[in-house]
Motif scaffolding. Structure first.
Motif, PDB file in Angstrom:
ATOM      1  N   VAL A 102       0.843  -1.197   0.000  1.00 50.58           N
ATOM      2  CA  VAL A 102       0.000   0.000   0.000  1.00 50.58           C
ATOM      3  C   VAL A 102       0.880   1.250   0.000  1.00 50.58           C
ATOM      4  CG1 VAL A 102      -1.657   1.354   1.356  1.00 50.58           C
ATOM      5  CG2 VAL A 102      -1.969  -1.115   1.097  1.00 50.58           C
ATOM      6  N   TRP A 103       1.945   1.235   0.810  1.00 52.96           N
ATOM      7  CA  TRP A 103       2.807   2.410   0.934  1.00 52.96           C
ATOM      8  C   TRP A 103       3.536   2.736  -0.365  1.00 52.96           C
ATOM      9  CZ3 TRP A 103       5.687   1.188   6.184  1.00 52.96           C
ATOM     10  CH2 TRP A 103       4.794   1.389   7.244  1.00 52.96           C
ATOM     11  N   TYR A 104       4.098   1.710  -0.997  1.00 54.51           N
ATOM     12  CA  TYR A 104       5.008   1.947  -2.122  1.00 54.51           C
ATOM     13  C   TYR A 104       4.446   1.538  -3.482  1.00 54.51           C
ATOM     14  CZ  TYR A 104       8.325   2.176   1.781  1.00 54.51           C
ATOM     15  OH  TYR A 104       8.953   2.496   2.948  1.00 54.51           O
ATOM     16  N   GLY A 105       3.338   0.821  -3.492  1.00 48.40           N
ATOM     17  CA  GLY A 105       2.811   0.299  -4.746  1.00 48.40           C
ATOM     18  C   GLY A 105       2.187   1.360  -5.628  1.00 48.40           C
ATOM     19  N   GLU A 106       2.109   1.036  -6.915  1.00 49.45           N
ATOM     20  CA  GLU A 106       1.493   1.934  -7.887  1.00 49.45           C
ATOM     21  C   GLU A 106       0.233   1.328  -8.490  1.00 49.45           C
ATOM     22  OE1 GLU A 106       2.281   4.991  -8.410  1.00 49.45           O
ATOM     23  OE2 GLU A 106       3.968   4.886  -7.017  1.00 49.45           O
ATOM     24  N   SER A 107      -0.172   0.179  -7.986  1.00 53.97           N
ATOM     25  CA  SER A 107      -1.369  -0.464  -8.514  1.00 53.97           C
ATOM     26  C   SER A 107      -2.618   0.287  -8.070  1.00 53.97           C
ATOM     27  CB  SER A 107      -1.449  -1.910  -8.032  1.00 53.97           C
ATOM     28  OG  SER A 107      -1.664  -1.948  -6.629  1.00 53.97           O
ATOM     29  N   GLY A 154      12.038   2.297   9.121  1.00 55.61           N
ATOM     30  CA  GLY A 154      12.988   1.279   8.684  1.00 55.61           C
ATOM     31  C   GLY A 154      13.541   1.440   7.282  1.00 55.61           C
ATOM     32  N   GLY A 155      14.564   0.615   6.996  1.00 55.99           N
ATOM     33  CA  GLY A 155      15.081   0.481   5.645  1.00 55.99           C
ATOM     34  C   GLY A 155      16.111   1.484   5.198  1.00 55.99           C
ATOM     35  N   THR A 159       6.073   9.484   0.325  1.00 55.99           N
ATOM     36  CA  THR A 159       5.428  10.796   0.338  1.00 55.99           C
ATOM     37  C   THR A 159       4.322  10.914   1.378  1.00 55.99           C
ATOM     38  OG1 THR A 159       3.909  10.067  -1.402  1.00 55.99           O
ATOM     39  CG2 THR A 159       5.923  11.193  -2.101  1.00 55.99           C
ATOM     40  N   HIS A 160       3.809   9.794   1.852  1.00 56.27           N
ATOM     41  CA  HIS A 160       2.697   9.832   2.806  1.00 56.27           C
ATOM     42  C   HIS A 160       3.171   9.513   4.211  1.00 56.27           C
ATOM     43  CE1 HIS A 160      -0.777  10.241   0.068  1.00 56.27           C
ATOM     44  NE2 HIS A 160       0.004   9.618  -0.801  1.00 56.27           N
ATOM     45  N   MET A 161       2.478  10.104   5.186  1.00 55.34           N
ATOM     46  CA  MET A 161       2.778   9.824   6.581  1.00 55.34           C
ATOM     47  C   MET A 161       1.963   8.626   7.048  1.00 55.34           C
ATOM     48  SD  MET A 161       3.145  13.679   8.163  1.00 55.34           S
ATOM     49  CE  MET A 161       3.596  13.053   9.785  1.00 55.34           C
ATOM     50  N   LEU A 162       2.368   8.064   8.181  1.00 58.19           N
ATOM     51  CA  LEU A 162       1.662   6.931   8.764  1.00 58.19           C
ATOM     52  C   LEU A 162       0.187   7.276   8.981  1.00 58.19           C
ATOM     53  CD1 LEU A 162       4.338   5.964  11.445  1.00 58.19           C
ATOM     54  CD2 LEU A 162       3.701   4.569   9.462  1.00 58.19           C
ATOM     55  N   PRO A 163      -0.708   6.315   8.812  1.00 58.31           N
ATOM     56  CA  PRO A 163      -0.497   4.934   8.374  1.00 58.31           C
ATOM     57  C   PRO A 163      -0.609   4.752   6.855  1.00 58.31           C
ATOM     58  CG  PRO A 163      -2.750   5.184   9.066  1.00 58.31           C
ATOM     59  CD  PRO A 163      -2.100   6.533   9.282  1.00 58.31           C
ATOM     60  N   ALA A 164      -0.827   5.845   6.104  1.00 54.33           N
ATOM     61  CA  ALA A 164      -0.963   5.727   4.650  1.00 54.33           C
ATOM     62  C   ALA A 164       0.389   5.595   3.958  1.00 54.33           C
ATOM     63  CB  ALA A 164      -1.720   6.929   4.092  1.00 54.33           C
ATOM     64  N   LEU A 218       6.223   7.545   6.469  1.00 51.39           N
ATOM     65  CA  LEU A 218       6.837   8.698   7.111  1.00 51.39           C
ATOM     66  C   LEU A 218       6.348   8.888   8.547  1.00 51.39           C
ATOM     67  CD1 LEU A 218       6.874  11.422   4.317  1.00 51.39           C
ATOM     68  CD2 LEU A 218       8.807  10.135   5.227  1.00 51.39           C
ATOM     69  N   ARG A 219       7.312   9.027   9.450  1.00 47.40           N
ATOM     70  CA  ARG A 219       6.991   9.375  10.840  1.00 47.40           C
ATOM     71  C   ARG A 219       6.776  10.877  10.981  1.00 47.40           C
ATOM     72  NH1 ARG A 219      12.084   6.267  13.687  1.00 47.40           N
ATOM     73  NH2 ARG A 219      11.339   4.107  13.495  1.00 47.40           N
ATOM     74  N   GLU A 220       7.508  11.638  10.176  1.00 48.62           N
ATOM     75  CA  GLU A 220       7.409  13.092  10.166  1.00 48.62           C
ATOM     76  C   GLU A 220       7.479  13.559   8.719  1.00 48.62           C
ATOM     77  OE1 GLU A 220       9.394  15.499  13.421  1.00 48.62           O
ATOM     78  OE2 GLU A 220      10.748  13.765  13.351  1.00 48.62           O
ATOM     79  N   PRO A 221       7.018  14.781   8.435  1.00 50.62           N
ATOM     80  CA  PRO A 221       7.127  15.301   7.062  1.00 50.62           C
ATOM     81  C   PRO A 221       8.569  15.637   6.731  1.00 50.62           C
ATOM     82  CG  PRO A 221       6.276  16.985   8.531  1.00 50.62           C
ATOM     83  CD  PRO A 221       6.326  15.724   9.338  1.00 50.62           C
TER      84      PRO A 221
END
Length: 348
Positions: free
Chosen positions: A7-12, A63-64, A159-164, A167-170
């Protein structure tokens, strides 16, 4: 990837729908982050002086980014310059303290969710400075220097913050950092440099680029080393319970492994006997099972299928850009060792 990471990184279409569904929760989280930051900025939430100079290393995302190897590298550099650092971290998952103990033998590694208390314990243990692993958001403790890590591989999709999103912060929070470190694993030098330039133009913070490169393979049982070309043409089962498993799998392919079967688990996964049995079945026709050091500290004690060796990858940090900024931060920490607790750091 886990379902959430898709959901975070996908483009589908499914990933986009997932992010849209999580948008209301993201706005609530973002508002809470802004409020907390404003309270610290206005000193309505207290930032406590540390008893020792503090180098805080963290990230904006979940992470990562490679903060543990970067923290270990900083510890090594401080020791080389005559300091006696300690590592203080929360210790979530139980693997990172063991990794630090392997990478820097003899360095005190202290797990404490209260970083201020952890720094006091470090001083009692004989340390004269502290490296905080994963502490950018822990604004309760003052720090002498702040390093924030950004993954070159995931920057454009983060580009999106948690939970979407992760990102923990902008991104604007990078303005609190002394140095923004762009880490790369499989991204090119040019790609990483572009990320660094974009950050500098957006946030006006100094940047460095560090390549987290494989150094050699290590047998998880007897600690013997093997060169990187040991996997050239080999069939490999690659295991990763880290924040960015696909980058690890890609590194093995770049090293020439003929067939890489990647098996990913959630970050900090606690391996079980059932996991070992699954991996042994997957590796029945493989030449080796290869994992990260972070996974090896948990997987090796349970590894019983001796017919298939378990190797882990030892990484090295190669500073490709901004070395002078990192050196200046380290010099600041070293100089602050003679400061009193009331002057050892500024709020971050």
């Amino acid at each position: 990837m886990t379902a959430l990471e898709q959901v975070w990184y996908g483009e589908s279409a499914g990933a986009r729908i997932g992010r849209a569904a999580l948008w209301p929760a993201e706005q609530v989280y973002a508002a809470a982050v802004r409020l907390r930051g404003a309270l610290y900025d206005r000193a309505l939430l207290e930032t406590l002086s540390a008893p020792l100079p503090v180098l805080a290393i963290g990230n904006l995302s979940v992470g990562g980014t490679g903060k543990t190897p970067i923290a270990a590298w900083a510890v090594s550099r401080l020791r080389d310059r005559g300091a006696h650092p300690a590592v203080v971290l929360r210790g979530y998952g139980g693997d990172e303290p063991l990794v630090h103990e392997i990478l820097n033998p003899g360095t005190p590694v202290l797990c404490d969710s209260d970083r201020v208390r952890g720094a006091r314990t470090a001083r009692s243990a004989g340390a004269d400075c502290v490296v905080l692993d994963d502490a950018f958001q822990h604004r309760r403790i003052a720090r002498t220097a702040d390093w924030v890590l950004i993954s070159a591989e995931r920057f454009t999709s983060t580009t999106h913050m948690l939970p979407a999103g992760p990102l923990r912060e902008p991104l604007a929070a990078l303005a609190r950092a002394d140095v923004a470190i762009v880490t790369r694993k499989v991204a090119s030098t040019t790609e990483a440099q572009r990320v660094a330039e974009r950050i500098e133009s957006m946030i006006h913070v100094g940047t460095a680029v560090v390549h987290l490169a494989p150094s050699h393979f290590v047998d998880a049982h007897d600690e013997t080393s093997r060169p990187l070309d040991a996997v050239r043409g080999a069939r490999v089962v690659a295991v990763a319970a880290v924040g960015e498993p696909e980058a690890f799998f890609a590194q093995l392919r770049e090293l020439g492994a003929r067939d890489v079967q990647g098996i990913a688990y959630r970050d900090h996964h606690a391996f079980t006997a059932a996991d070992v049995a699954r991996l042994a079945r997957a590796a029945a026709q493989a030449d080796a099972v290869v994992c990260t050091l972070k996974d090896a500290v948990k997987l090796a004690p349970q590894w019983t299928p001796r017919a298939v060796p378990l190797w882990y990858v030892s990484q090295r940090a190669e500073v490709e850009h901004g070395a002078h900024l990192l050196d200046a931060s380290l010099a600041h920490v070293l100089a602050a060792r003679t400061s009193t607790p009331s002057t050892a750091g500024a709020t971050g």
